[in-house]
Design an enzyme around this catalytic site. Structure first.
Site, PDB file in Angstrom:
ATOM      1  N   GLY A 166       0.931  -1.274  -0.023  1.00 39.16           N
ATOM      2  CA  GLY A 166      -0.093  -0.016  -0.153  1.00 39.16           C
ATOM      3  C   GLY A 166       0.930   1.283   0.024  1.00 39.16           C
ATOM      4  N   SER A 176      17.698  -8.646  16.661  1.00 35.57           N
ATOM      5  CA  SER A 176      17.555  -7.005  17.263  1.00 35.57           C
ATOM      6  C   SER A 176      16.427  -6.975  18.153  1.00 35.57           C
ATOM      7  CB  SER A 176      16.826  -6.309  15.770  1.00 35.57           C
ATOM      8  OG  SER A 176      15.558  -6.600  15.470  1.00 35.57           O
ATOM      9  N   LYS A 180      10.847   0.709  11.127  1.00 33.73           N
ATOM     10  CA  LYS A 180      10.709   0.676  12.818  1.00 33.73           C
ATOM     11  C   LYS A 180      10.369   2.025  13.470  1.00 33.73           C
ATOM     12  CE  LYS A 180      13.658  -3.344  13.284  1.00 33.73           C
ATOM     13  NZ  LYS A 180      14.822  -3.907  13.781  1.00 33.73           N
TER      14      LYS A 180
HETATM   15  P1  ADP Z   1       1.722  -1.515  -3.362  1.00 33.47           P
HETATM   16  O1  ADP Z   1       1.708  -1.835  -4.585  1.00 33.47           O
HETATM   17  O2  ADP Z   1       2.748  -0.830  -2.688  1.00 33.47           O
HETATM   18  O3  ADP Z   1       0.978  -2.422  -2.501  1.00 33.47           O
HETATM   19  P2  ADP Z   1      -0.386   0.217  -4.404  1.00 33.47           P
HETATM   20  O4  ADP Z   1       0.205   0.792  -5.634  1.00 33.47           O
HETATM   21  O5  ADP Z   1      -1.416  -0.866  -4.791  1.00 33.47           O
HETATM   22  O6  ADP Z   1       0.552  -0.065  -3.421  1.00 33.47           O
HETATM   23  O7  ADP Z   1      -1.048   1.335  -3.497  1.00 33.47           O
HETATM   24  C1  ADP Z   1      -2.427   1.403  -3.051  1.00 33.47           C
HETATM   25  C2  ADP Z   1      -3.060   2.731  -3.207  1.00 33.47           C
HETATM   26  O8  ADP Z   1      -2.562   3.878  -2.452  1.00 33.47           O
HETATM   27  C3  ADP Z   1      -3.147   3.121  -4.586  1.00 33.47           C
HETATM   28  O9  ADP Z   1      -4.610   3.502  -4.991  1.00 33.47           O
HETATM   29  C4  ADP Z   1      -2.211   4.104  -4.845  1.00 33.47           C
HETATM   30  O10 ADP Z   1      -2.594   5.057  -5.870  1.00 33.47           O
HETATM   31  C5  ADP Z   1      -2.252   4.876  -3.441  1.00 33.47           C
HETATM   32  N1  ADP Z   1      -1.138   5.471  -3.209  1.00 33.47           N
HETATM   33  C6  ADP Z   1      -0.098   4.859  -2.402  1.00 33.47           C
HETATM   34  N2  ADP Z   1       1.017   5.921  -2.265  1.00 33.47           N
HETATM   35  C7  ADP Z   1       0.537   6.862  -2.901  1.00 33.47           C
HETATM   36  C8  ADP Z   1       1.048   8.315  -2.898  1.00 33.47           C
HETATM   37  N3  ADP Z   1       2.259   8.708  -2.468  1.00 33.47           N
HETATM   38  N4  ADP Z   1       0.204   9.318  -3.433  1.00 33.47           N
HETATM   39  C9  ADP Z   1      -0.888   8.976  -3.929  1.00 33.47           C
HETATM   40  N5  ADP Z   1      -1.377   7.649  -3.888  1.00 33.47           N
HETATM   41  C10 ADP Z   1      -0.825   6.980  -3.368  1.00 33.47           C
END
Ligand code: ADP
Length: 814
Positions: A397, A717, A760
């Site tokens: 996320g 750790s 962390k």
């Molecule tokens: P991951 O692939 O790292 O698990 P995702 O790309 O699926 O994460 O991201 C989850 C959601 O959060 C998506 O809808 C993404 O657009 C949003 N998101 C994450 N970081 C940001 C950011 N820095 N700015 C805008 N939206 C973000």
């Protein structure tokens, strides 16, 4: 979400029914279905219940089971699921003949499923395709009408030593192959799914769900907590089935011999008919072969491909009509023709545009964006130069996938993604040879077909979750994919012709680098995304997530305004994560509920404040604040790195009168046990410094416990946290509740460097702690920590255990 072609198989005995009515066509059908996202939601569930009779649904991912439903309670349950997030509980009823039921008629162990598709049939019945996801124990049925609703929680397998179940699984797989070979009803796909099972538990479920046995036995298999017991029970069932099938076959051949003569004339007549029909079929086959030849003619293919396809079409033409190979050859030729061989998109390598696209889609992440732009600049300057593969590493996320999409958008390329989590078989990457029934190209080529161009941006997701087992090591195949020396002629077992993937821009993504084969890491340029602090999350929600969710729910900005304090409350009390995935989900829930109220004729604009959040999202899920409520003796809060970022875990010590014994609980690994011993030895030799009576080490028994949901924990750790908890227990001084720490301890009390510091620190910050004790050796990494976290936390850079104790314990040792 992707639409994939999925195989659906039905039970071998249609009368057993996967349905309340009977399902009539016992044949494999191909359907296009929407595969749901992989997220199953929280472990505690509250969902509509679909009661089924005479059958049991097992949690086997990627397998769609059809269910025919007719009762009002069932239809209402499905409609409720479809209106929500498509999750439903499928629970069997004890007496299949009972039409009208109450909660007492249902079993209490069922399966959480994802409804992939619903079809209303003209006769008023409804047919659904569901994918079983996980076992659920239902604690309570909350309502019975208009549909059953159940509250329950995930029913996890009881832990057992892996080698035992692994051995049982390979035995089971061999037996099951035999059943599939002997049986006329079970398609080969069932075996392939079993072969690809992610774990012994899944294997047991695949086998159970395809066995033709009374449903009470199936329910029993669903309810067994130990995988080894399930495999044991299944073993008996499968052996029995093999005997039955073998006896059946031998009787059949005897009968055949007798009947043969009497049938001779009949057969001759039938042949006459068949010949007449064949002439028609020849026409058909010839037409199909011609269609393939036309496609070859019209498309643009490399000479080697043309040659191969022409040869296969010739073979097709020379086959006797009705020959089983016809389908195999046709599929193969279609696969070749469907793959992109020359078609490409034109690259837009304008750095200013790329920067714009990245900024428009992602908040913050400056260092990451910079690295991406540098990377693109290098590609622009030296197009032919082979740059290493970019690898985005960070907790779920944090935007890895969406950054991949943004890179593709900024270059004007297509974006495709393949998840490698759970892939343990080389054949999944490289395909099965065509001699296998139902074989297909591997995931790389399947995804290339989906891309439709030879130069997409191709994300290899979850490369840290690739597995290795007896079926071969998929990393070797992956290395070939990423190797510029080899990937202009990637070999897929199914395709046989070399395929050029050197124009693809591969991007890898992983939650951690830990456990990745070094050979793979060497080939990549790693960019870490550690996670967000609260302010960043608020900004992401305000500027990106909320506007996007409003749009997706057909709402306008004025329909729902969410204040900063409300967002903060959602972040603090409804999510606990490094990224923003749950936050996005909670905001989606807000939008959905809001849309629902509007549709009901609710009143106009709403601005949500922190107070009104529970009205929309229910009771808070997490308590915000310090890890412990009070300063406690003998409990210190450590911070650990897990695949989902950093996590706080309390380390508890209890000492009782005894004789210096040590007991550990909470699934601690060997390295951690050694840390405990090192901490004990150190404290013992410095007892006086800490105001500890040295005799206690011999006159007391020690019990160290690290609770946290039965997750196995290991690593060095935790050393200083354990030592702190021990020092507190032995000296009676309380540990400051606002403090957490990380670092390895040596026998002499020196503190060594630790990994994953950024994650962390973010976890400590997220939990609202004040003091963070860390090894001085990690000091330089503080530069990479977001300012906000750096300002809010007080860092103690410790070289020696004495400094840790002084910072962490209240009172003095005097
Ligand atoms: P991951 O692939 O790292 O698990 P995702 O790309 O699926 O994460 O991201 C989850 C959601 O959060 C998506 O809808 C993404 O657009 C949003 N998101 C994450 N970081 C940001 C950011 N820095 N700015 C805008 N939206 C973000």
């Amino acid at each position: 979400m992707s639409s994939e072609e999925e195989k659906v198989w039905l039970p071998s005995d249609p009368d057993r029914g996967y349905s309340e009515n009977q399902f009539e066509e016992a044949e494999i059908i191909n359907v296009d279905v929407e595969i749901g996202d992989d997220d199953d939601g929280p472990d505690a569930v509250d969902l509509p219940v679909l009661p089924v009779r005479g059958t049991v649904l097992f949690p086997v991912r990627e397998v769609m089971s059809p269910l025919l439903v007719s009762r009002d309670v069932s239809i209402a349950a499905i409609e409720a699921a479809m209106a929500g997030d498509k999750r439903i509980l499928v629970v069997a009823q004890q007496d299949p003949d009972r039409e009208s039921i109450t909660a007492d008629d249902l079993f209490t162990v069922g399966t959480q499923a994802h409804v992939a598709r619903m079809l209303k049939l003209p006769d008023g019945t409804t047919s659904v395709l569901v994918e079983g996801r996980r076992r659920i124990r239902v604690h309570e049925f909350l309502q019975e009408r208009p549909y059953f609703r159940g509250r329950g929680s995930v029913f996890s397998d009881s832990p057992e030593p892996a080698p035992a179940t692994e051995t049982m699984s390979s035995g089971m797989l061999r037996l099951f192959k035999k059943v599939v070979d002997l049986s006329e009803h079970l398609p080969e796909d069932v075996y392939i799914r079993a072969m690809n099972a992610e774990s012994p538990s899944v294997l047991a479920d695949v086998v159970a769900s395809s066995m033709d046995i009374p449903f009470l036995q199936l329910q029993e298999l669903l309810e067994l907590e130990q995988v080894s017991e399930r495999l044991q029970r299944l073993h008996e069932i499968v052996v029995n089935e093999i005997q039955l099938l073998e006896t059946g076959k031998s009787i059949e051949s005897k009968i055949n011999a007798k009947v043969e003569k009497a049938q001779h004339t009949y057969v001759l007549k039938e042949q006459m008919k068949a010949i007449t029909k064949e002439i028609g079929e020849t026409d058909l086959a010839a037409r199909e072969a011609q269609e393939l030849a036309d496609r070859l003619e019209q498309g643009s293919y490399p000479p080697a491909v043309k040659e191969r396809v022409t040869k296969e079409i010739d073979r097709l033409n020379s086959m006797p009509p009705g020959a089983p190979e016809i389908n195999v050859i046709r599929n193969y030729v279609e696969w070749i023709l469907d793959l992109p061989w020359k078609k490409r998109t034109r690259d837009r390598l304008d750095i200013a545009t790329a920067e714009q696209v990245l900024n428009d889609s992602h908040f913050g992440l400056e260092p990451v964006k910079e690295r991406i732009l540098e990377y693109l600049s290098v590609r622009k300057l030296a197009r032919r130069m082979r740059s290493p593969v970019l690898c985005l590493v960070g907790p779920p996320g944090v935007g890895k996938t969406s950054l991949g999409q943004a890179i593709a958008d900024s270059m004007g390329r297509k974006f495709v993604r393949v998840t490698l989590g759970g892939v343990r078989d080389e054949a999944e990457i490289r395909g099965h040879r065509r001699t296998y029934i139902g074989s297909m190209p591997g995931r790389i080529l399947q995804t290339m077909r989906e891309a439709g161009t030879i130069n997409p941006v191709f994300m290899l997701d979850e490369i840290d979750k690739l597995g290795i087992d007896f079926r071969g090591d998929p990393t070797t195949a992956l290395l070939e994919v990423l190797d510029p020396e080899q990937n202009h002629a990637f070999s897929d077992h199914y395709l046989e012709i070399p395929y050029n993937i050197s124009n693809v821009l591969f991007i890898a993504a992983a939650n951690t680098l830990y456990g990745l084969p070094p050979a793979l890491v060497d080939r990549m340029e790693v960019v870490e995304i550690p996670g967000y602090v609260e302010d960043e999350k608020v900004a992401i929600a305000e500027r990106f997530v909320l506007p996007r969710q409003l749009h997706e729910h057909g709402l306008q900005e004025q329909h729902l305004k969410v204040g900063k304090s409300a967002l903060q409350r959602i972040i603090r009390e409804y999510t606990r994560e490094a990224g923003v995935r749950s936050l996005e989900r909670e905001i989606a829930t807000l939008c959905r509920r809001r849309a629902f109220r509007l549709a009901e004729g609710g009143k106009s604009p709403v601005k949500l404040t922190a107070r009104s959040i529970p009205k929309y999202l229910g009771a808070p899920k997490f308590r915000f604040g310090a890890a412990e409520e009070n300063d406690e003796v003998a409990t210190a809060t450590g911070v650990f790195r897990t695949a989902s970022g950093g996590e706080l875990m309390p380390v508890e010590v209890i000492i009782n009168e005894g004789s210096g014994g040590l007991m550990t609980t909470g699934q601690l690994g060997d390295v951690m046990k050694e840390s405990i011993k090192a901490a004990q030895t150190y404290l013992r030799s410095h007892a006086a410094d800490f105001g500890i009576d040295q005799r206690k080490f011999d006159s007391m028994d020690f019990h160290v416990h690290i609770p946290n949901g039965g997750i196995p924990k290991d690593g060095s750790s935790a050393g200083i946290t354990i030592a702190t908890a021990l020092a507190s227990a032995l000296s009676g001084r309380a540990v400051r509740k606002d403090t957490t720490m990380t670092g390895e301890i040596t026998l002499r009390g020196r503190i060594l460097r630790t990994d994953g510091l950024k994650e962390k620190i973010l976890a400590a910050h997220r939990a609202g702690l004040k003091q963070f004790i860390m090894p001085e050796a990690n000091a330089r990494e503080l530069d990479d920590v977001p300012d906000k976290a750096r300002r809010d936390l007080n860092f103690v850079l410790a070289k020696h255990m004495g400094e840790v104790v002084e910072a962490a314990l209240l009172g003095t040792s005097g």
